[in-house]
Motif scaffolding. Structure first.
Motif, PDB file in Angstrom:
ATOM      1  N   ASP A 100       0.831  -1.204   0.000  1.00 45.01           N
ATOM      2  CA  ASP A 100       0.000   0.000   0.000  1.00 45.01           C
ATOM      3  C   ASP A 100       0.866   1.255   0.000  1.00 45.01           C
ATOM      4  O   ASP A 100       0.556   2.230  -0.675  1.00 45.01           O
ATOM      5  CB  ASP A 100      -0.922   0.033   1.223  1.00 45.01           C
ATOM      6  N   LYS A 101       1.951   1.206   0.757  1.00 44.18           N
ATOM      7  CA  LYS A 101       2.825   2.371   0.869  1.00 44.18           C
ATOM      8  C   LYS A 101       3.327   2.825  -0.493  1.00 44.18           C
ATOM      9  O   LYS A 101       3.372   4.017  -0.790  1.00 44.18           O
ATOM     10  CB  LYS A 101       4.000   2.091   1.797  1.00 44.18           C
ATOM     11  N   ASP A 102       3.704   1.868  -1.323  1.00 47.95           N
ATOM     12  CA  ASP A 102       4.181   2.213  -2.664  1.00 47.95           C
ATOM     13  C   ASP A 102       3.076   2.891  -3.479  1.00 47.95           C
ATOM     14  O   ASP A 102       3.338   3.839  -4.215  1.00 47.95           O
ATOM     15  CB  ASP A 102       4.684   0.969  -3.394  1.00 47.95           C
ATOM     16  N   LEU A 103       1.851   2.405  -3.318  1.00 48.00           N
ATOM     17  CA  LEU A 103       0.738   2.979  -4.065  1.00 48.00           C
ATOM     18  C   LEU A 103       0.386   4.375  -3.571  1.00 48.00           C
ATOM     19  O   LEU A 103       0.261   5.305  -4.359  1.00 48.00           O
ATOM     20  CB  LEU A 103      -0.496   2.071  -3.998  1.00 48.00           C
ATOM     21  N   MET A 141       0.459   7.944  -5.502  1.00 41.94           N
ATOM     22  CA  MET A 141      -0.737   8.787  -5.566  1.00 41.94           C
ATOM     23  C   MET A 141      -0.521  10.152  -4.911  1.00 41.94           C
ATOM     24  O   MET A 141      -1.367  11.015  -5.008  1.00 41.94           O
ATOM     25  CB  MET A 141      -1.916   8.084  -4.900  1.00 41.94           C
ATOM     26  N   GLU A 142       0.624  10.281  -4.239  1.00 48.01           N
ATOM     27  CA  GLU A 142       1.002  11.512  -3.550  1.00 48.01           C
ATOM     28  C   GLU A 142      -0.002  11.884  -2.448  1.00 48.01           C
ATOM     29  O   GLU A 142      -0.415  13.035  -2.308  1.00 48.01           O
ATOM     30  CB  GLU A 142       1.174  12.666  -4.542  1.00 48.01           C
ATOM     31  N   VAL A 143      -0.391  10.860  -1.670  1.00 44.94           N
ATOM     32  CA  VAL A 143      -1.258  11.084  -0.511  1.00 44.94           C
ATOM     33  C   VAL A 143      -0.609  10.455   0.719  1.00 44.94           C
ATOM     34  O   VAL A 143       0.264   9.602   0.603  1.00 44.94           O
ATOM     35  CB  VAL A 143      -2.685  10.509  -0.708  1.00 44.94           C
ATOM     36  N   LYS A 144      -1.057  10.891   1.871  1.00 41.97           N
ATOM     37  CA  LYS A 144      -0.525  10.375   3.125  1.00 41.97           C
ATOM     38  C   LYS A 144      -1.190   9.051   3.481  1.00 41.97           C
ATOM     39  O   LYS A 144      -2.284   8.734   3.019  1.00 41.97           O
ATOM     40  CB  LYS A 144      -0.749  11.385   4.241  1.00 41.97           C
ATOM     41  N   GLN A 145      -0.518   8.308   4.319  1.00 46.93           N
ATOM     42  CA  GLN A 145      -1.029   7.011   4.768  1.00 46.93           C
ATOM     43  C   GLN A 145      -2.417   7.159   5.396  1.00 46.93           C
ATOM     44  O   GLN A 145      -3.310   6.351   5.143  1.00 46.93           O
ATOM     45  CB  GLN A 145      -0.077   6.367   5.759  1.00 46.93           C
ATOM     46  N   GLY A 146      -2.603   8.186   6.210  1.00 47.94           N
ATOM     47  CA  GLY A 146      -3.890   8.398   6.868  1.00 47.94           C
ATOM     48  C   GLY A 146      -5.025   8.602   5.881  1.00 47.94           C
ATOM     49  O   GLY A 146      -6.141   8.113   6.088  1.00 47.94           O
ATOM     50  N   THR A 147      -4.750   9.305   4.809  1.00 50.55           N
ATOM     51  CA  THR A 147      -5.761   9.521   3.759  1.00 50.55           C
ATOM     52  C   THR A 147      -6.131   8.197   3.120  1.00 50.55           C
ATOM     53  O   THR A 147      -7.313   7.869   2.953  1.00 50.55           O
ATOM     54  CB  THR A 147      -5.219  10.500   2.697  1.00 50.55           C
ATOM     55  N   PHE A 148      -5.111   7.420   2.779  1.00 46.94           N
ATOM     56  CA  PHE A 148      -5.330   6.119   2.144  1.00 46.94           C
ATOM     57  C   PHE A 148      -6.124   5.201   3.074  1.00 46.94           C
ATOM     58  O   PHE A 148      -7.064   4.532   2.651  1.00 46.94           O
ATOM     59  CB  PHE A 148      -3.975   5.500   1.777  1.00 46.94           C
ATOM     60  N   THR A 149      -5.768   5.188   4.346  1.00 47.02           N
ATOM     61  CA  THR A 149      -6.454   4.358   5.340  1.00 47.02           C
ATOM     62  C   THR A 149      -7.911   4.785   5.496  1.00 47.02           C
ATOM     63  O   THR A 149      -8.804   3.938   5.611  1.00 47.02           O
ATOM     64  CB  THR A 149      -5.717   4.431   6.692  1.00 47.02           C
TER      65      THR A 149
END
Length: 130
Positions: free
Chosen positions: A20-23, A27-35
């Motif tokens: 996920d981190k690579d994706l 996408m140029e977003v933070k981990q919290g946004t992705f989560t």
């Protein structure tokens, strides 16, 4: 309708990445946004469109449903756009005021690829508003 996990899995496969981190870095977003997207099952259309545009990935391969219905098609001969099987014709902006006219003039200066990119970004915004 597809869910977040299905689309993210397709995107990771297409980009040949596992984490996920690579994706979310791409996408140029933070981990919290992705989560948060994952928790809410919110498909990040804008980021997917931007990434696919940059990496030259066919959006149909990512957003296509299980029945393999094409989501977005483009007839390269005349720049006609079809979204979910509905023909939207060519990209036209008919401005009645100064701002719309300026936008229209700016769009005319873009390459066809950039026009398609912004068209898809606008469509993604509309899908999110539904």
């Amino acid at each position: 309708m597809q869910d977040f996990e299905e689309i993210i899995k397709k995107l990771k496969n297409k980009l040949n990445i596992e984490k996920d981190k690579d994706l979310y870095t791409l996408m140029e977003v933070k981990q919290g946004t992705f989560t948060a997207w994952r928790a809410r099952n919110k498909i990040p259309y804008n980021e997917i469109i931007a990434l696919c545009s940059i990496r030259n990935i066919d959006l149909n391969e990512i957003l296509q449903n299980k029945e393999k219905t094409k989501i977005i098609t483009k007839n390269n001969g005349n720049n006609n756009i079809s979204l979910n099987g509905i023909n939207h014709g060519q990209i036209h902006i008919n401005g009645n005021n100064d701002l719309e006219h300026k936008i229209c003039e700016s769009v005319k200066k873009l390459s066809d690829k950039r026009k398609m990119y912004y068209y898809h970004k606008i469509e993604a915004e509309l899908l999110e508003d539904e």
